[in-house]
Design an enzyme around this catalytic site. Structure first.
Site, PDB file in Angstrom:
ATOM      1  N   LYS A  82       1.985  -3.389   7.332  1.00 27.30           N
ATOM      2  CA  LYS A  82       2.311  -3.566   5.904  1.00 27.30           C
ATOM      3  C   LYS A  82       3.762  -3.167   5.642  1.00 27.30           C
ATOM      4  CE  LYS A  82      -0.020  -4.667   2.902  1.00 27.30           C
ATOM      5  NZ  LYS A  82      -0.388  -6.003   2.348  1.00 27.30           N
ATOM      6  N   THR A 137       0.818  -1.210   0.000  1.00 26.90           N
ATOM      7  CA  THR A 137       0.000   0.000   0.000  1.00 26.90           C
ATOM      8  C   THR A 137       0.854   1.263   0.000  1.00 26.90           C
ATOM      9  OG1 THR A 137      -1.531   1.248   1.396  1.00 26.90           O
ATOM     10  CG2 THR A 137      -0.093  -0.253   2.533  1.00 26.90           C
ATOM     11  N   ASP A 138       0.269   2.364  -0.477  1.00 27.37           N
ATOM     12  CA  ASP A 138       0.976   3.649  -0.399  1.00 27.37           C
ATOM     13  C   ASP A 138       1.029   4.178   1.037  1.00 27.37           C
ATOM     14  OD1 ASP A 138      -1.710   4.346  -0.116  1.00 27.37           O
ATOM     15  OD2 ASP A 138      -1.726   5.833  -1.735  1.00 27.37           O
ATOM     16  N   GLU A 139       0.222   3.581   1.938  1.00 34.22           N
ATOM     17  CA  GLU A 139       0.181   4.100   3.313  1.00 34.22           C
ATOM     18  C   GLU A 139       1.501   3.890   4.057  1.00 34.22           C
ATOM     19  OE1 GLU A 139      -3.279   3.303   5.620  1.00 34.22           O
ATOM     20  OE2 GLU A 139      -4.620   3.515   3.916  1.00 34.22           O
ATOM     21  N   PRO A 183      -8.478   8.585  14.628  1.00 32.13           N
ATOM     22  CA  PRO A 183      -7.226   8.935  15.328  1.00 32.13           C
ATOM     23  C   PRO A 183      -6.021   8.789  14.390  1.00 32.13           C
ATOM     24  CG  PRO A 183      -8.523   7.349  16.604  1.00 32.13           C
ATOM     25  CD  PRO A 183      -9.189   7.461  15.261  1.00 32.13           C
ATOM     26  N   ALA A 236       1.770   0.238   9.557  1.00 26.61           N
ATOM     27  CA  ALA A 236       3.028  -0.236  10.159  1.00 26.61           C
ATOM     28  C   ALA A 236       3.212  -1.725   9.890  1.00 26.61           C
ATOM     29  CB  ALA A 236       3.029   0.050  11.655  1.00 26.61           C
ATOM     30  N   TYR A 291      -2.245  -0.633  10.889  1.00 22.27           N
ATOM     31  CA  TYR A 291      -2.320  -1.298   9.574  1.00 22.27           C
ATOM     32  C   TYR A 291      -1.094  -0.979   8.731  1.00 22.27           C
ATOM     33  CZ  TYR A 291      -3.407  -1.694   4.597  1.00 22.27           C
ATOM     34  OH  TYR A 291      -3.326  -1.966   3.257  1.00 22.27           O
TER      35      TYR A 291
HETATM   36  P1  NAD Z   1      -9.675  -7.440   1.722  1.00 20.12           P
HETATM   37  O1  NAD Z   1      -9.736  -7.181   3.182  1.00 20.12           O
HETATM   38  O2  NAD Z   1     -10.876  -7.168   0.878  1.00 20.12           O
HETATM   39  O3  NAD Z   1      -9.275  -8.973   1.467  1.00 20.12           O
HETATM   40  C1  NAD Z   1      -8.275  -9.622   2.187  1.00 20.12           C
HETATM   41  C2  NAD Z   1      -8.409 -11.124   1.940  1.00 20.12           C
HETATM   42  O4  NAD Z   1      -7.359 -11.790   2.669  1.00 20.12           O
HETATM   43  C3  NAD Z   1      -9.744 -11.726   2.429  1.00 20.12           C
HETATM   44  O5  NAD Z   1     -10.296 -12.557   1.438  1.00 20.12           O
HETATM   45  C4  NAD Z   1      -9.350 -12.515   3.664  1.00 20.12           C
HETATM   46  O6  NAD Z   1     -10.177 -13.636   3.903  1.00 20.12           O
HETATM   47  C5  NAD Z   1      -7.917 -12.916   3.340  1.00 20.12           C
HETATM   48  N1  NAD Z   1      -7.120 -13.198   4.535  1.00 20.12           N
HETATM   49  C6  NAD Z   1      -7.003 -12.423   5.645  1.00 20.12           C
HETATM   50  N2  NAD Z   1      -6.193 -13.017   6.542  1.00 20.12           N
HETATM   51  C7  NAD Z   1      -5.766 -14.178   5.967  1.00 20.12           C
HETATM   52  C8  NAD Z   1      -4.903 -15.215   6.403  1.00 20.12           C
HETATM   53  N3  NAD Z   1      -4.324 -15.196   7.613  1.00 20.12           N
HETATM   54  N4  NAD Z   1      -4.669 -16.250   5.563  1.00 20.12           N
HETATM   55  C9  NAD Z   1      -5.266 -16.288   4.335  1.00 20.12           C
HETATM   56  N5  NAD Z   1      -6.106 -15.349   3.897  1.00 20.12           N
HETATM   57  C10 NAD Z   1      -6.357 -14.294   4.698  1.00 20.12           C
HETATM   58  O7  NAD Z   1      -8.421  -6.642   1.208  1.00 20.12           O
HETATM   59  P2  NAD Z   1      -8.185  -5.876  -0.190  1.00 20.12           P
HETATM   60  O8  NAD Z   1      -8.711  -4.514  -0.055  1.00 20.12           O
HETATM   61  O9  NAD Z   1      -8.597  -6.746  -1.289  1.00 20.12           O
HETATM   62  O10 NAD Z   1      -6.576  -5.769  -0.159  1.00 20.12           O
HETATM   63  C11 NAD Z   1      -5.786  -6.824  -0.665  1.00 20.12           C
HETATM   64  C12 NAD Z   1      -4.317  -6.475  -0.483  1.00 20.12           C
HETATM   65  O11 NAD Z   1      -4.028  -5.266  -1.185  1.00 20.12           O
HETATM   66  C13 NAD Z   1      -3.911  -6.234   0.968  1.00 20.12           C
HETATM   67  O12 NAD Z   1      -2.631  -6.774   1.151  1.00 20.12           O
HETATM   68  C14 NAD Z   1      -3.897  -4.726   1.101  1.00 20.12           C
HETATM   69  O13 NAD Z   1      -2.956  -4.314   2.073  1.00 20.12           O
HETATM   70  C15 NAD Z   1      -3.457  -4.315  -0.291  1.00 20.12           C
HETATM   71  N6  NAD Z   1      -3.925  -2.989  -0.741  1.00 20.12           N
HETATM   72  C16 NAD Z   1      -5.254  -2.663  -0.650  1.00 20.12           C
HETATM   73  C17 NAD Z   1      -5.683  -1.432  -1.144  1.00 20.12           C
HETATM   74  C18 NAD Z   1      -7.142  -1.017  -1.094  1.00 20.12           C
HETATM   75  O14 NAD Z   1      -7.455   0.136  -1.420  1.00 20.12           O
HETATM   76  N7  NAD Z   1      -8.073  -1.892  -0.735  1.00 20.12           N
HETATM   77  C19 NAD Z   1      -4.756  -0.542  -1.696  1.00 20.12           C
HETATM   78  C20 NAD Z   1      -3.402  -0.911  -1.759  1.00 20.12           C
HETATM   79  C21 NAD Z   1      -3.009  -2.154  -1.279  1.00 20.12           C
HETATM   80  O1  DAU Z   2      -4.166   3.937   0.372  1.00 18.60           O
HETATM   81  C1  DAU Z   2      -4.356   2.556   0.258  1.00 18.60           C
HETATM   82  C2  DAU Z   2      -5.227   2.070   1.404  1.00 18.60           C
HETATM   83  O2  DAU Z   2      -6.546   2.539   1.140  1.00 18.60           O
HETATM   84  C3  DAU Z   2      -5.217   0.553   1.558  1.00 18.60           C
HETATM   85  O3  DAU Z   2      -3.927   0.128   1.891  1.00 18.60           O
HETATM   86  C4  DAU Z   2      -6.218   0.098   2.630  1.00 18.60           C
HETATM   87  O4  DAU Z   2      -6.265  -1.318   2.685  1.00 18.60           O
HETATM   88  C5  DAU Z   2      -7.576   0.643   2.267  1.00 18.60           C
HETATM   89  O5  DAU Z   2      -8.517   0.312   3.268  1.00 18.60           O
HETATM   90  C6  DAU Z   2      -7.525   2.162   2.077  1.00 18.60           C
HETATM   91  O6  DAU Z   2      -7.279   2.820   3.342  1.00 18.60           O
HETATM   92  P1  DAU Z   2      -8.071   4.161   3.753  1.00 18.60           P
HETATM   93  O7  DAU Z   2      -8.038   4.297   5.222  1.00 18.60           O
HETATM   94  O8  DAU Z   2      -7.617   5.306   2.932  1.00 18.60           O
HETATM   95  O9  DAU Z   2      -9.546   3.737   3.224  1.00 18.60           O
HETATM   96  P2  DAU Z   2     -10.995   3.939   3.846  1.00 18.60           P
HETATM   97  O10 DAU Z   2     -11.965   3.567   2.788  1.00 18.60           O
HETATM   98  O11 DAU Z   2     -11.151   3.302   5.192  1.00 18.60           O
HETATM   99  O12 DAU Z   2     -11.079   5.512   4.064  1.00 18.60           O
HETATM  100  C7  DAU Z   2     -10.886   6.405   2.979  1.00 18.60           C
HETATM  101  C8  DAU Z   2     -10.986   7.826   3.518  1.00 18.60           C
HETATM  102  O13 DAU Z   2     -12.340   8.074   3.931  1.00 18.60           O
HETATM  103  C9  DAU Z   2     -10.140   8.076   4.751  1.00 18.60           C
HETATM  104  O14 DAU Z   2      -9.621   9.398   4.707  1.00 18.60           O
HETATM  105  C10 DAU Z   2     -11.113   7.929   5.911  1.00 18.60           C
HETATM  106  C11 DAU Z   2     -12.406   8.414   5.308  1.00 18.60           C
HETATM  107  N1  DAU Z   2     -13.653   7.783   5.833  1.00 18.60           N
HETATM  108  C12 DAU Z   2     -13.726   6.431   5.850  1.00 18.60           C
HETATM  109  C13 DAU Z   2     -14.845   5.792   6.309  1.00 18.60           C
HETATM  110  C14 DAU Z   2     -14.909   4.283   6.361  1.00 18.60           C
HETATM  111  C15 DAU Z   2     -14.725   8.573   6.233  1.00 18.60           C
HETATM  112  O15 DAU Z   2     -14.660   9.815   6.186  1.00 18.60           O
HETATM  113  N2  DAU Z   2     -15.843   7.948   6.690  1.00 18.60           N
HETATM  114  C16 DAU Z   2     -15.959   6.589   6.755  1.00 18.60           C
HETATM  115  O16 DAU Z   2     -17.006   6.066   7.203  1.00 18.60           O
END
Ligand code: NAD
Ligand code: DAU
Length: 357
Positions: free
Chosen positions: A163, A134-136, A292, A161, A159
């Site tokens: 990653k 992730t970019d985080e 937070p 940290a 989260y």
């Molecule tokens: P998600 O939470 O939708 O899916 C995660 C999957 O991993 C689920 O199917 C879950 O069952 C599985 N899983 C969790 N713990 C496990 C374990 N111990 N063993 C096997 N499987 C397990 O997540 P996502 O949003 O699809 O993200 C996928 C990956 O991409 C993550 O590594 C996340 O850090 C990264 N990522 C996500 C985003 C985003 O915006 N969602 C952006 C950048 C990177």
């Molecule tokens: O940047 C990549 C990351 O993006 C991934 O690594 C994470 O897995 C993914 O969950 C996502 O993290 P964010 O914290 O940015 O995503 P989230 O959808 O939880 O929140 C997006 C923004 O919206 C953030 O600034 C918090 C805000 N938010 C989120 C929720 C759930 C709200 O204002 N209200 C909400 O109810």
């Protein structure tokens, strides 16, 4: 035939990647997923019966299970997405994030290394361990600037940290042991099949149920949005053509404040599913207590992957968001089953008789 392990393939991005690889490649996919609350086999319904898709309900922290899978399927590589992925959950309960994201990645790396050491020289050189991150990990930006592959790590949430720790482990396994690894760091994804705890599906779901739309703080935090299928394409390209040891940033070039995102969603819903009383969904917006340690801004410089691998996103934020809203409106069952918990019984209902569970 190329055989690839995809971990986390029942999650949001993993399922998009599996659907893409089944449709557009001849690879055999071994989908390894524990099926936590975030794993949803209904997202894989289109490929459930496909002969090149094998699902294994397994935990990446379980070394014996991983060893069995490597011995049985002898993959050409791993694309590792399994993780705990939600920042808010990591704030309320970081333990699972440490277990899966750090210890799980370590366990998977060790299982992969054990298998890789037994390969012949050419298979060893061709093997890839691709870590999806992730970019985080780069922390928070001010009003200007972009994250590049050389931005120093500065994660702020449990989260991010966890990653960051896993990214460091993956690089160390190449530097120390020679395992050919690739790391990708991507911005915020959106699209079909995203669990309704994340901003975009949560807002769509709440709006349709006439519930408040909770915007953290002032809604001025900025994210860089990428349509999930564009991320899946980038992951495939990096696996096929990326240089081992390299990192590739992936981003949509679509910075929006959270308030802009919610306003766009309300406009799309007003058009695609007008409320019966004729009022706008935007009346449901509420400003609530901030997250937070909330990172202010993320934005990716995706120049390296564009220059070196020729990847650019196909979907604009406007077209991708319209498709996403349309998908949630057309797939009411998917979201209803998540809300009722029915999605967690899909495995027993649809796979038990085939002996897959
Ligand atoms: P998600 O939470 O939708 O899916 C995660 C999957 O991993 C689920 O199917 C879950 O069952 C599985 N899983 C969790 N713990 C496990 C374990 N111990 N063993 C096997 N499987 C397990 O997540 P996502 O949003 O699809 O993200 C996928 C990956 O991409 C993550 O590594 C996340 O850090 C990264 N990522 C996500 C985003 C985003 O915006 N969602 C952006 C950048 C990177
Ligand atoms: O940047 C990549 C990351 O993006 C991934 O690594 C994470 O897995 C993914 O969950 C996502 O993290 P964010 O914290 O940015 O995503 P989230 O959808 O939880 O929140 C997006 C923004 O919206 C953030 O600034 C918090 C805000 N938010 C989120 C929720 C759930 C709200 O204002 N209200 C909400 O109810």
């Amino acid at each position: 035939m190329t055989t690839v392990f995809v971990t986390g393939g029942a999650g949001f991005i993993g399922s998009a990647l599996v659907r893409l690889l089944i449709a557009n490649s001849d690879w055999r996919i071994i989908n390894i997923d524990k099926l936590t609350y975030a794993g949803n086999l209904e997202s894989l319904a289109a490929v459930a019966d496909h002969p090149r898709h094998v699902f294994s309900r397994s935990d990446i922290c379980d070394r014996a299970a991983l060893d069995r899978l490597f011995a049985e399927h002898r993959p050409d590589g791993v694309i590792h997405l399994a993780a705990e992925s939600h920042v808010d959950r990591s704030i309320h309960g970081p333990g699972e994030f440490i277990a899966t994201n750090i210890s799980g990645t370590f366990t998977l790396l060790e299982a992969a290394r054990g298998y890789w050491l037994g390969l012949d020289d050419s298979a060893k050189a061709a093997f890839r361990f691709q870590h999806v991150s992730t970019d985080e990990v780069y922390g928070s930006l001010g009003a200007t600037g972009l994250f590049t592959e050389t931005t120093p790590y500065s994660p702020n949430s449990p989260y991010s940290a966890s990653k960051a720790a896993s990214d460091h482990l993956v690089r160390a396994w190449m530097h120390t042991y020679g395992l050919p690894v690739l790391v990708t760091n991507c911005s915020n994804n959106y699209g079909p099949c995203q669990f309704p705890e994340k901003l975009i599906p949560l807002m769509i779901n709440n709006a349709l149920a006439a519930k408040p739309l909770p915007i953290y703080g002032r809604g001025d935090n900025v994210r860089d949005w990428l349509y999930v299928d564009d991320h899946a394409e980038a992951l495939r390209l990096v696996f096929e053509r990326g240089v081992p040891g390299e990192t590739y940033n992936i981003g949509g070039g679509a910075e929006r404040t959270n308030l802009q995102v919610v306003d766009s969603l309300c406009r799309l819903l007003d058009l695609q599913r007008p409320r019966s009383d004729g009022r706008s969904y935007s009346e449901l917006k509420r400003f609530v207590a901030d997250r937070p340690g909330h990172d202010q801004r993320y934005a990716i410089d995706a120049g390296k992957i564009a220059r070196e691998l020729g990847w650019v996103p196909r979907e604009s934020f406007e077209s991708g968001l319209a498709r996403t809203v349309a998908w949630y409106l057309a797939n009411g069952d998917w979201i209803a089953h998540v809300e009722s918990g029915e999605y967690q019984h899909w495995l027993e209902k649809n796979y038990a008789e085939r002996g897959v569970a």
